[in-house]
Design an enzyme around this catalytic site. Structure first.
Site, PDB file in Angstrom:
ATOM      1  N   ARG A  65       7.282   6.355   4.281  1.00  0.00           N
ATOM      2  CA  ARG A  65       6.981   7.255   3.157  1.00  0.00           C
ATOM      3  C   ARG A  65       5.471   7.437   2.997  1.00  0.00           C
ATOM      4  NH1 ARG A  65       7.127   3.958  -2.444  1.00  0.00           N
ATOM      5  NH2 ARG A  65       7.106   1.866  -1.615  1.00  0.00           N
TER       6      ARG A  65
ATOM      7  N   SER B 217       6.428   7.358  -5.896  1.00  0.00           N
ATOM      8  CA  SER B 217       7.224   6.587  -4.930  1.00  0.00           C
ATOM      9  C   SER B 217       7.467   7.341  -3.632  1.00  0.00           C
ATOM     10  CB  SER B 217       8.585   6.223  -5.541  1.00  0.00           C
ATOM     11  OG  SER B 217       8.411   5.434  -6.691  1.00  0.00           O
TER      12      SER B 217
ATOM     13  N   GLU C 142      17.757  16.928  -9.865  1.00  0.00           N
ATOM     14  CA  GLU C 142      17.726  17.098  -8.412  1.00  0.00           C
ATOM     15  C   GLU C 142      18.469  18.350  -7.942  1.00  0.00           C
ATOM     16  OE1 GLU C 142      18.647  14.369 -10.076  1.00  0.00           O
ATOM     17  OE2 GLU C 142      17.026  12.945  -9.662  1.00  0.00           O
TER      18      GLU C 142
ATOM     19  N   PHE D 239      19.701  10.383  -4.321  1.00  0.00           N
ATOM     20  CA  PHE D 239      19.698  11.521  -5.247  1.00  0.00           C
ATOM     21  C   PHE D 239      19.514  12.851  -4.511  1.00  0.00           C
ATOM     22  CE2 PHE D 239      17.531   7.979  -7.717  1.00  0.00           C
ATOM     23  CZ  PHE D 239      18.723   7.491  -8.214  1.00  0.00           C
TER      24      PHE D 239
ATOM     25  N   HIS E  88      13.331   6.065   0.475  1.00  0.00           N
ATOM     26  CA  HIS E  88      14.184   4.987  -0.040  1.00  0.00           C
ATOM     27  C   HIS E  88      15.614   5.089   0.479  1.00  0.00           C
ATOM     28  CE1 HIS E  88      10.653   4.978  -2.582  1.00  0.00           C
ATOM     29  NE2 HIS E  88      10.981   3.810  -3.065  1.00  0.00           N
TER      30      HIS E  88
ATOM     31  N   ASP F 259      16.863  -2.818  -6.694  1.00  0.00           N
ATOM     32  CA  ASP F 259      17.539  -1.814  -7.517  1.00  0.00           C
ATOM     33  C   ASP F 259      19.059  -1.856  -7.326  1.00  0.00           C
ATOM     34  OD1 ASP F 259      15.490  -0.783  -9.002  1.00  0.00           O
ATOM     35  OD2 ASP F 259      15.158   0.989  -7.749  1.00  0.00           O
TER      36      ASP F 259
ATOM     37  N   ARG G 118      11.469   2.696   2.225  1.00  0.00           N
ATOM     38  CA  ARG G 118      10.576   2.234   1.172  1.00  0.00           C
ATOM     39  C   ARG G 118       9.496   1.283   1.712  1.00  0.00           C
ATOM     40  NH1 ARG G 118      12.129  -2.630  -2.841  1.00  0.00           N
ATOM     41  NH2 ARG G 118      10.167  -2.758  -3.939  1.00  0.00           N
TER      42      ARG G 118
HETATM   43  C1  LIG Z   1      19.601  10.799 -10.756  1.00  0.00           C
HETATM   44  C2  LIG Z   1      18.395   9.945 -10.803  1.00  0.00           C
HETATM   45  N1  LIG Z   1      17.208  10.459 -10.447  1.00  0.00           N
HETATM   46  C3  LIG Z   1      16.103   9.681 -10.454  1.00  0.00           C
HETATM   47  C4  LIG Z   1      16.179   8.373 -10.831  1.00  0.00           C
HETATM   48  C5  LIG Z   1      14.945   7.492 -10.783  1.00  0.00           C
HETATM   49  N2  LIG Z   1      14.516   7.130 -12.134  1.00  0.00           N
HETATM   50  C6  LIG Z   1      14.800   5.952 -12.695  1.00  0.00           C
HETATM   51  S1  LIG Z   1      14.240   5.809 -14.254  1.00  0.00           S
HETATM   52  C7  LIG Z   1      13.543   7.358 -14.206  1.00  0.00           C
HETATM   53  C8  LIG Z   1      12.812   7.895 -15.396  1.00  0.00           C
HETATM   54  C9  LIG Z   1      13.657   7.854 -16.614  1.00  0.00           C
HETATM   55  O1  LIG Z   1      12.978   8.331 -17.729  1.00  0.00           O
HETATM   56  P1  LIG Z   1      13.668   8.238 -19.146  1.00  0.00           P
HETATM   57  O2  LIG Z   1      15.061   8.779 -19.061  1.00  0.00           O
HETATM   58  O3  LIG Z   1      12.777   8.860 -20.134  1.00  0.00           O
HETATM   59  O4  LIG Z   1      13.831   6.673 -19.349  1.00  0.00           O
HETATM   60  P2  LIG Z   1      12.884   5.653 -20.149  1.00  0.00           P
HETATM   61  O5  LIG Z   1      11.615   6.338 -20.495  1.00  0.00           O
HETATM   62  O6  LIG Z   1      13.661   5.280 -21.351  1.00  0.00           O
HETATM   63  O7  LIG Z   1      12.696   4.488 -19.227  1.00  0.00           O
HETATM   64  C10 LIG Z   1      13.781   7.954 -12.961  1.00  0.00           C
HETATM   65  C11 LIG Z   1      13.308   9.280 -12.555  1.00  0.00           C
HETATM   66  C12 LIG Z   1      17.446   7.873 -11.192  1.00  0.00           C
HETATM   67  N3  LIG Z   1      17.624   6.589 -11.559  1.00  0.00           N
HETATM   68  N4  LIG Z   1      18.521   8.678 -11.202  1.00  0.00           N
END
Ligand SMILES: Cc1ncc(C[n+]2csc(CCOP(=O)(O)OP(=O)(O)O)c2C)c(N)n1
Ligand SMILES: [Mg+2]
Lengths: 274, 310
Positions: free
Chosen positions: B5, B32, B53, B78, B104, B112, B162
């Site tokens: 990556r 990432s 996505e 995703f 990843h 994870d 990753r």
């Molecule tokens: C479908 C999907 N896309 C991307 C991710 C990667 N990801 C994990 S947490 C996150 C951000 C989440 O933000 P938010 O919903 O505001 O959560 P918080 O601020 O409460 O942690 C992302 C993009 C994922 N888990 N699932």
């Protein structure tokens, strides 16, 4: 009532300590979003939800969906505090062979009903549970905790539409509106505001609160239960990393854990000397 | 040692300077996936689509339809998973010039856990007509692949990892879409490998030499279209094939090689990969061992298959 709120606040403080210790031990996981959601999760498990840690599959239980599955530590410390599994298990978070997976896994962890972690899918599952419980003539309620960044997923709005359409008034979504996601401010990455107006437009009952004010959380959960004919969205203004100034309001702390240097200060912030 | 990556981030930012038609989309994971490097250099040509996505895939198809060369990135689960039907309908069906570079991939996602470890993406991308599927072995090959993919017209899925992985190819390695590379010559069996398993196969081949077993290593950087010539040659000349990939044995490289050889040159064969199960939380290196994705497994399988030949 005042006493009850004070009790919940003390519980939430202890749960924050457990989150910090657990994530310090695992050195992998999501700190910010666990700390922003914990007051709501605490109020759900210790005030609102009917559940039975001795019998996790008890038919009479309300259901919980952590749609923002990366906040698993918030759920795990709460389940451990309730007695679903020994607190020692927390020290195995994210390790090979542990039932405490990086994201909630219903196959292994007592008290977890669905698998989450891929964002955007939890509200659909929660509404499915709500529809099924109603079909069976049950009074049980379903609660889902969502991230504000997570609301960018289209499926959330498909679920929102369906829940209002089917009048799932046994469903309550709590939105952890901390204003941050991974790449920065939600407003800058992909604006979702106004969250309250959007849910209203989809036909939901909407309650706006401070997501760290225990009295407001409890009142909103009670109000949601009393509301008939539509699902309720509790839009909770929160602070990512709440309780530890080192982590507060920092997007960089989304997926970073407390290191050895930060641990003492983090615990001190949480009124803890050990 | 460099993560594929990281090589992608570097290559993409470099290409951005050469071709102003290149645009990049990400779904809240630009740090990432390393598209952030491009975003910093060319903010106007970078679109953060938020955690959405499916919409990102459709938007990329639209950008391609007006002549842009979109690269979109997020985690493999995703990109390939959430966006599958959008990729099929809006990208592959019209043969849109969209490059899906998913990071990843596989179990080395680590802590994870199973929800995030994509072990099916190569299979579901490979099943789509018009799709090219690439899984580089190391950083150098990634840089070459990204360059080749930008020059190629049509949909491509590139799967990256990753973690830092050992180098297999020298600096400046030229990547040709659809061409395998014999990394180690050999006569008793062939390891047909992709991604980080190629480095493991090189190690295995070295150790096997000491036991008098001559193992060929055929690296397949493009899983689709498969380099049938080199695969057939390996089957005919060595008479035993061990495939290896950080992916399910269903539908990935092992599946592709088995399908092809079953019809042209049935050969003794063993697939090394994830056997029809989900991933789990753990450290990357522990997981590679847990799933048997290492040189040790390859050595055992090589001994076994060579003994079956006799
Ligand atoms: C479908 C999907 N896309 C991307 C991710 C990667 N990801 C994990 S947490 C996150 C951000 C989440 O933000 P938010 O919903 O505001 O959560 P918080 O601020 O409460 O942690 C992302 C993009 C994922 N888990 N699932
Ligand atoms: Mg947020």
């Amino acid at each position: 009532m005042k006493e009850k709120i004070a009790d919940l606040e003390e519980k939430a403080r202890r749960l924050r300590v457990a989150i910090v210790k657990t994530l310090h031990k695992s050195q992998s996981g999501h700190t910010g979003g666990s700390l922003s959601a914990i007051d709501m999760v605490c109020a759900l498990y210790f005030h609102k939800m009917r559940h039975n840690p001795v019998d996790p599959a008890w038919e009479g239980r309300d259901r919980f969906v952590l749609s923002k599955g990366h906040a698993a530590p918030a759920l795990y410390v709460t389940l451990a505090e309730c007695g679903y599994f020994p607190a020692e298990d927390l020290m195995m978070l994210r390790r090979l062979g542990s039932h405490l997976q990086g994201h909630p896994d219903s196959k292994g962890t007592p008290g977890v009903d669905v698998c989450t972690g891929s964002l955007g899918q939890g509200l659909s599952m929660a509404n499915g549970m709500a529809l099924g419980l109603k079909l069976d003539g049950k009074e049980n309620r379903v609660y889902a905790v969502l991230g504000d960044g997570e609301l960018q997923e289209g499926q959330i709005w498909e679920a929102a539409m369906a829940a209002a359409h089917y009048k799932s008034d046994n469903l309550c979504a709590l939105i952890d509106s901390n204003g941050l996601q991974i790449d920065g401010d939600v407003a800058k990455v992909m604006n979702v505001s106004s969250i309250a107006d959007k849910f209203k437009a989809f036909g939901w009952n909407v309650i706006e609160i401070d997501g760290h004010d225990m009295a407001q959380i409890v009142a909103a959960l009670d109000e949601a239960e009393a509301h008939k004919g539509a699902p309720t969205a509790i839009v909770a203004k929160t602070v990512k990393g709440k309780g530890v100034h080192l982590f507060e309001n920092k997007a960089s702390y989304h997926g970073v854990t407390p290191n050895d240097d930060e641990l003492p200060e983090a615990l001190r912030c949480l009124g803890c000397c050990d | 040692m460099i993560a594929t990556r990281d090589a992608y981030g570097e290559a993409l930012a470099e290409l951005g300077g050469e071709n102003d038609k290149i645009v990049v989309l990400d779904a809240d994971l630009s740090g990432s996936t390393k598209t952030g490097v491009f975003a910093k250099k060319f903010p106007n040509r970078f679109f953060n689509m938020g955690i959405a996505e499916a919409n990102m895939v459709g938007t990329a198809a639209g950008l391609a339809a007006v002549g842009k060369v979109p690269f979109l990135s997020t985690f493999a689960i995703f990109a390939a998973g959430r966006g599958w039907e959008q990729i099929r309908q809006s990208v592959a069906y019209p043969k849109a010039n969209v490059k899906i570079v998913a990071t990843h991939g596989g179990v080395t996602v680590g802590e994870d856990g199973g929800s995030h470890q994509s072990v099916e993406d190569v299979a579901i991308m490979r099943a789509i007509p018009n799709m090219t599927v690439i899984v580089p072995a190391d950083g150098e090959e990634t840089k070459g692949a990204i360059r080749a993919v930008a020059a190629y017209k049509g949909p491509v899925y590139v799967r990256l990892g990753r973690n830092k992985v050992p180098s297999v190819f020298p600096a400046g390695h030229k990547f040709e879409i659809g061409k395998g590379v014999v990394v180690v010559p050999g006569t008793d069996l062939t390891f047909i490998t992709t991604g980080l398993m190629t480095a493991a196969a090189v190690t295995a081949a070295e150790k096997l030499k000491a036991e008098g077993i001559s193992a060929r290593v055929l690296h397949i950087g493009t899983i689709k279209p498969l380099d049938k010539e080199l695969v057939l040659q390996a089957a005919e000349e060595t008479g035993a094939i061990v495939t290896a990939e950080e992916h399910s044995v269903v539908g990935g490289l092992g599946g592709a090689v088995a399908e092809y050889l079953a019809e042209t040159c049935p050969t003794l064969m063993k697939r090394v990969g994830v056997y029809d199960r989900f991933g789990t939380s753990g450290k990357s290196d522990e997981l590679l061992k847990y799933f048997g994705l290492n040189a040790e497994t390859l050595i055992e399988e090589a001994r076994e298959i060579v003994s079956r030949k006799k």
